[in-house]
Design an enzyme around this catalytic site. Sequence first.
Site, short mmCIF file in Angstrom:
data_model
loop_
_atom_site.label_atom_id
_atom_site.label_comp_id
_atom_site.label_asym_id
_atom_site.label_seq_id
_atom_site.Cartn_x
_atom_site.Cartn_y
_atom_site.Cartn_z
N GLY A 186 -4.52 -1.90 -0.71
CA GLY A 186 -3.75 -1.60 -1.91
C GLY A 186 -3.50 -0.11 -2.05
O GLY A 186 -4.10 0.71 -1.35
N ASN A 202 -3.27 2.57 7.21
CA ASN A 202 -2.43 3.06 6.12
C ASN A 202 -3.34 3.45 4.96
O ASN A 202 -3.55 2.66 4.05
CB ASN A 202 -1.41 2.00 5.67
CG ASN A 202 -0.63 2.46 4.45
OD1 ASN A 202 -0.62 3.64 4.12
ND2 ASN A 202 0.01 1.53 3.77
N CYS A 215 -9.34 -1.76 3.88
CA CYS A 215 -8.57 -0.65 3.34
C CYS A 215 -9.03 -0.30 1.91
O CYS A 215 -10.13 0.23 1.74
CB CYS A 215 -7.09 -0.97 3.41
SG CYS A 215 -6.03 0.50 3.37
N PHE A 216 -8.25 -0.59 0.89
CA PHE A 216 -8.69 -0.35 -0.48
C PHE A 216 -9.99 -1.11 -0.75
O PHE A 216 -10.88 -0.61 -1.44
CB PHE A 216 -7.60 -0.82 -1.45
CG PHE A 216 -7.64 -0.16 -2.81
CD1 PHE A 216 -7.26 1.17 -2.98
CD2 PHE A 216 -8.01 -0.87 -3.93
CE1 PHE A 216 -7.27 1.78 -4.23
CE2 PHE A 216 -8.02 -0.28 -5.19
CZ PHE A 216 -7.65 1.05 -5.34
N HIS A 227 -6.51 -2.07 9.28
CA HIS A 227 -5.88 -3.38 9.07
C HIS A 227 -6.07 -4.30 10.28
O HIS A 227 -5.28 -4.25 11.23
CB HIS A 227 -4.38 -3.19 8.79
CG HIS A 227 -4.09 -2.62 7.45
ND1 HIS A 227 -3.71 -3.39 6.38
CD2 HIS A 227 -4.16 -1.35 6.98
CE1 HIS A 227 -3.53 -2.63 5.32
NE2 HIS A 227 -3.81 -1.38 5.66
N GLY A 258 -4.73 7.00 2.49
CA GLY A 258 -4.76 8.41 2.16
C GLY A 258 -6.06 8.83 1.50
O GLY A 258 -6.24 10.01 1.17
N GLU A 261 -5.38 -7.38 10.48
CA GLU A 261 -4.28 -8.35 10.64
C GLU A 261 -3.18 -7.76 11.51
O GLU A 261 -2.41 -8.49 12.13
CB GLU A 261 -3.74 -8.78 9.28
CG GLU A 261 -2.70 -7.89 8.67
CD GLU A 261 -3.24 -6.57 8.18
OE1 GLU A 261 -2.45 -5.62 8.03
OE2 GLU A 261 -4.47 -6.46 7.95
N SER A 297 0.81 -1.21 0.00
CA SER A 297 0.00 0.00 0.00
C SER A 297 0.85 1.27 0.00
O SER A 297 0.35 2.35 -0.29
CB SER A 297 -0.94 0.02 1.20
OG SER A 297 -1.89 -1.02 1.13
N GLY A 301 -2.88 3.71 -4.24
CA GLY A 301 -3.46 4.51 -5.31
C GLY A 301 -4.85 5.02 -5.01
O GLY A 301 -5.41 4.85 -3.92
#
Length: 380
Positions: free
Chosen positions: A236, A306, A264-265, A354, A308, A356, A55, A238
């Site tokens: 991930g 994590n 996340c993504f 996350h 953005g 994990e 990521s 982007g």
Amino acid sequence: MTTSTRGASKVPAVLVLEDGRVFRGRAYGAVGETFGEAVFSTGMTGYQETLTDPSYDRQIVVATAPQIGNTGWNDEDDESSRIWVSGYVVRDPARIPSNWRAARSLDDELVAQNIVGISGIDTRALTRHLRERGSMRSGIFSGETLPADADLVSRVQAQPAMKGLSLYEEVATKETYVVPAVGTKRFTVAAIDLGIKGMTPHRMAERGIEVHVLPATATEDDVYAVNPDGVFFSNGPGDPATAEGPVALMTAVLARKTPLFGICFGNQILGRALGFGTYKLKYGHRGINQPVQDRTTGKVEVTAHNHGFAVDAPLDKVSETPFGRAEVSHVCLNDQVVEGLQLLDQPAFSVQYHPEAAAGPHDAAYLFDRFVSLMEGQRA
């Protein structure tokens, strides 16, 4: 990114931001130049997992912890096959690693993987600058002679911004692979790799799940060829606004009402599949100490983040979507950013952080059990 030989503590280096701010220090890791989005991570530990997290592709990571490298680098804690960060910024590198599992120093590994870094700068001032001005394009340049600052700023400003970048295919596996269940196999899960961390399928395997990790370009036929009990969409890098393929695939999975879990993504992809928008955060959430409330239970968790980008969904009501009712299940207590979604009329949910947690707290490990419960319910 271009690199040359091992960085030495006396080799000059500069970190240049797109707004013209320049920080001067010493080379750390490989000597050369690199570009990426400057972001800061507030974790006090877990730098090896951070550096190998896909990521962080195309990002220059600033460590807010004042000293980095104390535990060296080992051969067990990588989250993927390589370091993905574009560059690394630290204040005080440890001179000698001290840990019983350390195989080499962090500096040695940065050199081996051609990662350009910088040390000896005021990372507190840099972090405050990024928090006030926002994450931005940046570059690290090191060598005995360096061009003028104005030239370096121009080169940084010529780089693409993170908003609008499609990066998930760049970091994902090209071939399907299987992580076998630990002990008795209970379920089969198709995991879409958009930048998956190695600990994620491991956490599922611990619960008796055989995980088939599929490329980001997987089709609906590819997913259902493994006869899955559930489908997982990973983290991930982007801009999620560019992820048309994963959104279309998730829409197909939702239409079949297969139990679904995203992180996340994957949370942002679920948001888009449900009809919500996404947007770029000013400086994002990165670290292993972020407070999140599970609104379904009221519990507050300390979590690893994590990201953005975030999902733009209403916090104060249940929303109608093409797949039934949806609500925001988790929220960040620092800034009220959406940290989780769930459907109320079929088995699908996601979180922005996350669970994990490698490295990090284990407050959110129950989310994997929640995924198991959805698959149990569907099978029943």
